[in-house]
Design an enzyme around this catalytic site. Sequence first.
Site, PDB file in Angstrom:
ATOM      1  N   ASN A 177       6.688   0.189  -9.400  1.00 52.32           N
ATOM      2  CA  ASN A 177       7.287  -0.271 -10.660  1.00 52.32           C
ATOM      3  C   ASN A 177       6.425  -1.327 -11.330  1.00 52.32           C
ATOM      4  OD1 ASN A 177       9.314   1.399  -9.934  1.00 52.32           O
ATOM      5  ND2 ASN A 177      10.753  -0.195  -9.305  1.00 52.32           N
ATOM      6  N   HIS A 189       1.021   0.101  -9.499  1.00 50.45           N
ATOM      7  CA  HIS A 189       0.740   0.735 -10.795  1.00 50.45           C
ATOM      8  C   HIS A 189       0.591  -0.277 -11.931  1.00 50.45           C
ATOM      9  CE1 HIS A 189       2.502   4.851  -9.327  1.00 50.45           C
ATOM     10  NE2 HIS A 189       1.358   4.538  -8.775  1.00 50.45           N
ATOM     11  N   CYS A 191      -7.638  -6.428 -29.870  1.00 50.67           N
ATOM     12  CA  CYS A 191      -8.296  -7.537 -29.170  1.00 50.67           C
ATOM     13  C   CYS A 191      -9.056  -8.376 -30.204  1.00 50.67           C
ATOM     14  CB  CYS A 191      -9.271  -6.920 -28.159  1.00 50.67           C
ATOM     15  SG  CYS A 191     -10.174  -8.090 -27.154  1.00 50.67           S
ATOM     16  N   CYS A 220     -11.999  -8.903 -30.189  1.00 53.72           N
ATOM     17  CA  CYS A 220     -13.282  -8.218 -30.436  1.00 53.72           C
ATOM     18  C   CYS A 220     -13.121  -7.063 -31.429  1.00 53.72           C
ATOM     19  CB  CYS A 220     -13.883  -7.721 -29.120  1.00 53.72           C
ATOM     20  SG  CYS A 220     -13.093  -6.235 -28.451  1.00 53.72           S
ATOM     21  N   GLY A 242      14.354   4.373  -3.765  1.00 55.63           N
ATOM     22  CA  GLY A 242      14.305   4.666  -5.193  1.00 55.63           C
ATOM     23  C   GLY A 242      13.032   5.308  -5.682  1.00 55.63           C
ATOM     24  N   THR A 243      12.403   6.074  -4.819  1.00 49.08           N
ATOM     25  CA  THR A 243      11.212   6.808  -5.290  1.00 49.08           C
ATOM     26  C   THR A 243      11.301   8.270  -4.879  1.00 49.08           C
ATOM     27  OG1 THR A 243       8.807   7.055  -5.146  1.00 49.08           O
ATOM     28  CG2 THR A 243       9.879   5.937  -3.288  1.00 49.08           C
ATOM     29  N   PRO A 291      19.927   8.496  -3.521  1.00 49.16           N
ATOM     30  CA  PRO A 291      21.120   9.351  -3.620  1.00 49.16           C
ATOM     31  C   PRO A 291      20.775  10.830  -3.403  1.00 49.16           C
ATOM     32  CG  PRO A 291      20.885   7.957  -5.581  1.00 49.16           C
ATOM     33  CD  PRO A 291      19.640   7.769  -4.763  1.00 49.16           C
TER      34      PRO A 291
HETATM   35  P1  OAD Z   1      10.980   8.954 -10.162  1.00 45.31           P
HETATM   36  O1  OAD Z   1      11.670   8.947 -11.479  1.00 45.31           O
HETATM   37  O2  OAD Z   1      10.047  10.064  -9.862  1.00 45.31           O
HETATM   38  O3  OAD Z   1      12.042   8.940  -8.981  1.00 45.31           O
HETATM   39  C1  OAD Z   1      13.135   8.057  -8.965  1.00 45.31           C
HETATM   40  C2  OAD Z   1      13.891   8.296  -7.672  1.00 45.31           C
HETATM   41  O4  OAD Z   1      14.912   7.329  -7.585  1.00 45.31           O
HETATM   42  C3  OAD Z   1      14.532   9.661  -7.557  1.00 45.31           C
HETATM   43  O5  OAD Z   1      14.244  10.219  -6.280  1.00 45.31           O
HETATM   44  C4  OAD Z   1      16.029   9.379  -7.702  1.00 45.31           C
HETATM   45  O6  OAD Z   1      16.840  10.258  -6.914  1.00 45.31           O
HETATM   46  C5  OAD Z   1      16.105   7.965  -7.164  1.00 45.31           C
HETATM   47  N1  OAD Z   1      17.208   7.154  -7.704  1.00 45.31           N
HETATM   48  C6  OAD Z   1      17.817   7.243  -8.906  1.00 45.31           C
HETATM   49  N2  OAD Z   1      18.736   6.272  -9.040  1.00 45.31           N
HETATM   50  C7  OAD Z   1      18.704   5.535  -7.908  1.00 45.31           C
HETATM   51  C8  OAD Z   1      19.393   4.377  -7.433  1.00 45.31           C
HETATM   52  N3  OAD Z   1      20.305   3.771  -8.192  1.00 45.31           N
HETATM   53  N4  OAD Z   1      19.085   3.894  -6.213  1.00 45.31           N
HETATM   54  C9  OAD Z   1      18.151   4.495  -5.443  1.00 45.31           C
HETATM   55  N5  OAD Z   1      17.455   5.582  -5.826  1.00 45.31           N
HETATM   56  C10 OAD Z   1      17.713   6.097  -7.040  1.00 45.31           C
HETATM   57  O7  OAD Z   1      10.257   7.525 -10.035  1.00 45.31           O
HETATM   58  P2  OAD Z   1       9.078   7.080  -9.066  1.00 45.31           P
HETATM   59  O8  OAD Z   1       9.179   7.728  -7.746  1.00 45.31           O
HETATM   60  O9  OAD Z   1       9.011   5.597  -9.136  1.00 45.31           O
HETATM   61  O10 OAD Z   1       3.782   6.319 -12.413  1.00 45.31           O
HETATM   62  O11 OAD Z   1       7.824   7.665  -9.828  1.00 45.31           O
HETATM   63  C11 OAD Z   1       6.553   7.354  -9.332  1.00 45.31           C
HETATM   64  C12 OAD Z   1       5.599   7.167 -10.467  1.00 45.31           C
HETATM   65  O12 OAD Z   1       5.655   8.298 -11.330  1.00 45.31           O
HETATM   66  C13 OAD Z   1       5.902   6.005 -11.391  1.00 45.31           C
HETATM   67  O13 OAD Z   1       5.398   4.772 -10.927  1.00 45.31           O
HETATM   68  C14 OAD Z   1       5.203   6.397 -12.632  1.00 45.31           C
HETATM   69  C15 OAD Z   1       5.691   7.833 -12.691  1.00 45.31           C
HETATM   70  O14 OAD Z   1       5.014   8.655 -13.474  1.00 45.31           O
HETATM   71  C16 OAD Z   1       2.951   6.170 -13.444  1.00 45.31           C
HETATM   72  O15 OAD Z   1       3.324   5.958 -14.583  1.00 45.31           O
HETATM   73  C17 OAD Z   1       1.515   6.250 -13.053  1.00 45.31           C
END
Ligand code: OAD
Length: 239
Positions: A98, A115, A143, A145, A182-183, A209
């Site tokens: 995040n 990130h 910027c 520049c 949460g990923t 979840p």
């Molecule tokens: P995602 O949007 O891919 O995944 C979010 C996850 O959180 C999912 O698996 C949901 O089921 C889960 N989720 C939703 N609500 C929740 C809650 N209240 N508590 C716990 N879990 C919950 O997001 P990321 O995995 O962070 O990168 O995505 C990874 C990267 O992809 C990000 O950093 C970003 C994105 O594109 C870049 O921008 C480079």
Amino acid sequence: MFESISKRLRESRKIVFVTGAGISQESGIPTFRGKDGLWRSNDVMKLATIDAFNDNPKLVWEWYNERRKNVFSAEPNLGHKAITELEKYSKVVVLTQNIDGLHQKAGSSQVLELHGSIVKIKCTVCNYKGETFTEFLDIPPLCACGNILRPEVVWFGEGLPQDLWQEAIVHANSCDVMVIAGTSLVVSPANTLPIYAKQNNAILVEINPDETIMTSNMDLSIRSTSAIALPELVSIFKQ
Ligand code: OAD
């Protein structure tokens, strides 16, 4: 099984958290995938790319301006706060995908922002780097520049800073417990961190979840939101 995992949790000397957008969902910040994955009918997966920025920096900056406004008014939720509280019981390191700074706002002392950060900006041409805490009125911002500034974040098509990534691997490889909260674990290289933890025989706990592509590799999967599950995890340490 839960009893033996609880015991290992209580005995752990180093816990590494790998967090993603879901941990901030209960602070009002949308996730990337699923139903949240559109902004003004643009696929955010396509906006968060270096190609989108090069093609249309104004559009990408409009998106970031809105995200900045949202993040600056957001507060850490019980999930972020529980991770901070765990520092009373164990060494805690947060490896987050995040860019919202909510772990730091909750008081976590060791956070690696894999990130980047939404407050950081840099010039697309010269070496200027800075931090800003407001929306930009003129976009794309320039910027001193004369060239366009960009958010200092990692977009698709770009690599993580190598020293930061190496540091993340060292933490993953030396923890007793890795909590993945949460990923979706679909984005590389962050999604390889559990593999490094397993090399150290760490236990893997997932808080989400929904199932993820690595659910079958977890020692424990808690199907709940992070603001509910993380305080419960902390209560195990208080027993
Ligand atoms: P995602 O949007 O891919 O995944 C979010 C996850 O959180 C999912 O698996 C949901 O089921 C889960 N989720 C939703 N609500 C929740 C809650 N209240 N508590 C716990 N879990 C919950 O997001 P990321 O995995 O962070 O990168 O995505 C990874 C990267 O992809 C990000 O950093 C970003 C994105 O594109 C870049 O921008 C480079």
